[in-house]
Every structure is written in structure tokens, then in C-alpha cells.
Write a protein that holds these residues in place. Structure first.
Motif, PDB file in Angstrom:
ATOM      1  N   SER A 198       8.672  -5.148   4.233  1.00  0.00           N
ATOM      2  CA  SER A 198      10.042  -4.970   4.717  1.00  0.00           C
ATOM      3  C   SER A 198      10.033  -3.777   5.664  1.00  0.00           C
ATOM      4  N   HIS A 199      10.990  -3.770   6.566  1.00  0.00           N
ATOM      5  CA  HIS A 199      11.064  -2.663   7.525  1.00  0.00           C
ATOM      6  C   HIS A 199      12.504  -2.482   7.981  1.00  0.00           C
ATOM      7  N   TYR A 200      12.782  -1.312   8.491  1.00  0.00           N
ATOM      8  CA  TYR A 200      14.069  -1.064   9.116  1.00  0.00           C
ATOM      9  C   TYR A 200      13.886  -0.022  10.212  1.00  0.00           C
ATOM     10  N   PHE A 201      14.852  -0.008  11.132  1.00  0.00           N
ATOM     11  CA  PHE A 201      14.804   0.886  12.274  1.00  0.00           C
ATOM     12  C   PHE A 201      15.799   2.022  12.073  1.00  0.00           C
ATOM     13  N   GLU A 202      15.458   3.189  12.621  1.00  0.00           N
ATOM     14  CA  GLU A 202      16.342   4.355  12.626  1.00  0.00           C
ATOM     15  C   GLU A 202      16.431   4.866  14.053  1.00  0.00           C
ATOM     16  N   GLN A 203      17.626   5.234  14.452  1.00  0.00           N
ATOM     17  CA  GLN A 203      17.808   5.822  15.775  1.00  0.00           C
ATOM     18  C   GLN A 203      17.757   7.333  15.636  1.00  0.00           C
ATOM     19  N   ASP A 204      16.931   7.990  16.447  1.00  0.00           N
ATOM     20  CA  ASP A 204      16.798   9.444  16.457  1.00  0.00           C
ATOM     21  C   ASP A 204      16.976   9.889  17.897  1.00  0.00           C
ATOM     22  N   GLY A 205      18.221  10.095  18.312  1.00  0.00           N
ATOM     23  CA  GLY A 205      18.485  10.392  19.716  1.00  0.00           C
ATOM     24  C   GLY A 205      18.125   9.178  20.550  1.00  0.00           C
ATOM     25  N   GLU A 206      17.262   9.371  21.509  1.00  0.00           N
ATOM     26  CA  GLU A 206      16.789   8.256  22.345  1.00  0.00           C
ATOM     27  C   GLU A 206      15.573   7.556  21.749  1.00  0.00           C
ATOM     28  N   GLN A 207      15.007   8.131  20.706  1.00  0.00           N
ATOM     29  CA  GLN A 207      13.802   7.574  20.095  1.00  0.00           C
ATOM     30  C   GLN A 207      14.172   6.606  18.980  1.00  0.00           C
ATOM     31  N   GLN A 208      13.541   5.444  18.980  1.00  0.00           N
ATOM     32  CA  GLN A 208      13.721   4.446  17.931  1.00  0.00           C
ATOM     33  C   GLN A 208      12.540   4.561  16.964  1.00  0.00           C
ATOM     34  N   ASN A 209      12.818   4.726  15.683  1.00  0.00           N
ATOM     35  CA  ASN A 209      11.761   4.843  14.682  1.00  0.00           C
ATOM     36  C   ASN A 209      11.796   3.643  13.748  1.00  0.00           C
ATOM     37  N   ILE A 210      10.681   3.401  13.090  1.00  0.00           N
ATOM     38  CA  ILE A 210      10.573   2.287  12.152  1.00  0.00           C
ATOM     39  C   ILE A 210      10.013   2.801  10.831  1.00  0.00           C
ATOM     40  N   LYS A 211      10.525   2.278   9.733  1.00  0.00           N
ATOM     41  CA  LYS A 211      10.005   2.560   8.393  1.00  0.00           C
ATOM     42  C   LYS A 211       9.516   1.226   7.831  1.00  0.00           C
ATOM     43  N   VAL A 212       8.328   1.247   7.242  1.00  0.00           N
ATOM     44  CA  VAL A 212       7.704   0.022   6.750  1.00  0.00           C
ATOM     45  C   VAL A 212       7.360   0.201   5.274  1.00  0.00           C
ATOM     46  N   GLU A 213       7.705  -0.798   4.469  1.00  0.00           N
ATOM     47  CA  GLU A 213       7.299  -0.804   3.065  1.00  0.00           C
ATOM     48  C   GLU A 213       6.394  -1.998   2.819  1.00  0.00           C
ATOM     49  N   LEU A 214       5.289  -1.750   2.140  1.00  0.00           N
ATOM     50  CA  LEU A 214       4.378  -2.812   1.722  1.00  0.00           C
ATOM     51  C   LEU A 214       4.351  -2.864   0.208  1.00  0.00           C
ATOM     52  N   LYS A 215       4.349  -4.083  -0.345  1.00  0.00           N
ATOM     53  CA  LYS A 215       4.223  -4.280  -1.786  1.00  0.00           C
ATOM     54  C   LYS A 215       3.087  -5.254  -2.048  1.00  0.00           C
ATOM     55  N   ASN A 216       2.245  -4.898  -2.998  1.00  0.00           N
ATOM     56  CA  ASN A 216       1.158  -5.773  -3.412  1.00  0.00           C
ATOM     57  C   ASN A 216       1.527  -6.362  -4.775  1.00  0.00           C
ATOM     58  N   ASN A 217       2.091  -7.560  -4.757  1.00  0.00           N
ATOM     59  CA  ASN A 217       2.495  -8.218  -5.997  1.00  0.00           C
ATOM     60  C   ASN A 217       1.375  -9.059  -6.608  1.00  0.00           C
ATOM     61  N   SER A 218       0.202  -9.013  -6.017  1.00  0.00           N
ATOM     62  CA  SER A 218      -0.920  -9.816  -6.511  1.00  0.00           C
ATOM     63  C   SER A 218      -1.648  -9.095  -7.647  1.00  0.00           C
ATOM     64  N   ASP A 219      -2.642  -9.768  -8.199  1.00  0.00           N
ATOM     65  CA  ASP A 219      -3.489  -9.182  -9.242  1.00  0.00           C
ATOM     66  C   ASP A 219      -4.755  -8.560  -8.667  1.00  0.00           C
ATOM     67  N   HIS A 220      -4.843  -8.490  -7.327  1.00  0.00           N
ATOM     68  CA  HIS A 220      -6.058  -8.007  -6.667  1.00  0.00           C
ATOM     69  C   HIS A 220      -5.724  -6.858  -5.719  1.00  0.00           C
ATOM     70  N   ILE A 221      -6.713  -6.020  -5.458  1.00  0.00           N
ATOM     71  CA  ILE A 221      -6.528  -4.935  -4.509  1.00  0.00           C
ATOM     72  C   ILE A 221      -6.361  -5.502  -3.097  1.00  0.00           C
ATOM     73  N   ALA A 222      -5.461  -4.914  -2.338  1.00  0.00           N
ATOM     74  CA  ALA A 222      -5.347  -5.209  -0.909  1.00  0.00           C
ATOM     75  C   ALA A 222      -6.179  -4.129  -0.220  1.00  0.00           C
ATOM     76  N   PHE A 223      -7.265  -4.533   0.388  1.00  0.00           N
ATOM     77  CA  PHE A 223      -8.290  -3.593   0.849  1.00  0.00           C
ATOM     78  C   PHE A 223      -8.376  -3.567   2.366  1.00  0.00           C
ATOM     79  N   LEU A 224      -8.339  -2.377   2.932  1.00  0.00           N
ATOM     80  CA  LEU A 224      -8.484  -2.136   4.364  1.00  0.00           C
ATOM     81  C   LEU A 224      -7.469  -2.928   5.204  1.00  0.00           C
ATOM     82  N   ILE A 225      -6.198  -2.757   4.872  1.00  0.00           N
ATOM     83  CA  ILE A 225      -5.117  -3.393   5.616  1.00  0.00           C
ATOM     84  C   ILE A 225      -4.850  -2.566   6.870  1.00  0.00           C
ATOM     85  N   ASN A 226      -4.769  -3.234   8.002  1.00  0.00           N
ATOM     86  CA  ASN A 226      -4.517  -2.588   9.293  1.00  0.00           C
ATOM     87  C   ASN A 226      -3.150  -3.041   9.787  1.00  0.00           C
TER      88      ASN A 226
END
Length: 108
Positions: free
Chosen positions: A37-65
Motif C-alpha cells: 500500500s502507498h500514499y502521497f504527501e505534499q511537502d511544498g512543491e515536493q511530492q513524497n510517497i510512503k510505502v508499506e509492505l506486508k509479508n503474509n506468507s509463511d516464507h521469507i521475502a528475500f532481496l526485494i528491490n
């Protein structure tokens, strides 16, 4: 195991190894699907993004880019600076990321 006795000549800047680690079993790790999931934030003229990752599996998520792409063009939004270049998430864990980026167009 390091080979401290190796002759590397006059420009030796490392100690050579006699034995190398075998990482081939990493190729056998099961694929995982992360919830994002993600959402955007306005900081003056700069647009920022916040990202959340969830691993709901039974295995490690390894070397995610992670990448940010323009949804209209499919082009990568660059430059972007993440806290980490490659991310590992244990099963059942989540993590938030707030990359520093330039050139992200204002969201309406």
C-alpha cells in the motif's frame, strides 16, 4: 577461509579466499507475494510517497528491490533514494519506507 600467504603483486588491496561460499540454494527459496500500500504527501512543491509492505506468507521475502513507476507511462521515476537497496521481510512482518525522490509529478 582466507589465503593470507597468496602473492598478489604490488597492487594487492584484498586478501584472496581459498574457499568461496555457496549461495546457490538461495535460488530455491519459494516465491512470495507481498501486499503493498502507498500514499502521497505534499511537502511544498515536493511530492513524497510512503510505502508499506506486508509479508503474509509463511516464507521469507528475500532481496526485494522496490521501484516507483509512473502509472501512465510505466517509466521509472528517478532519481530515488531508498533507506535500503534490497529488503528482506520475515513471514508475518511489515515495514514502512519513505524514499527520497525528485521529479515526482504532483498528484491531483
Amino acid at each position: 577461509m582466507l589465503d593470507y600467504e597468496a602473492d598478489l603483486g604490488p597492487f594487492a588491496f584484498h586478501t584472496p579466499s581459498k574457499v568461496y561460499a555457496d549461495f546457490t540454494q538461495l535460488n530455491e527459496l519459494p516465491k512470495t507475494q507481498l501486499q503493498q500500500s502507498h500514499y502521497f504527501e505534499q511537502d511544498g512543491e515536493q511530492q513524497n510517497i510512503k510505502v508499506e509492505l506486508k509479508n503474509n506468507s509463511d516464507h521469507i521475502a528475500f532481496l526485494i528491490n522496490l521501484k516507483v513507476v509512473d502509472k501512465k507511462t510505466g517509466e521509472l521515476i528517478l532519481p530515488i533514494f531508498w533507506e535500503d537497496n534490497f529488503i528482506n521481510l520475515l513471514p508475518g512482518k511489515n515495514a514502512w519506507f519513505a524514499p527520497i525522490l525528485k521529479g515526482l509529478p504532483r498528484q491531483n
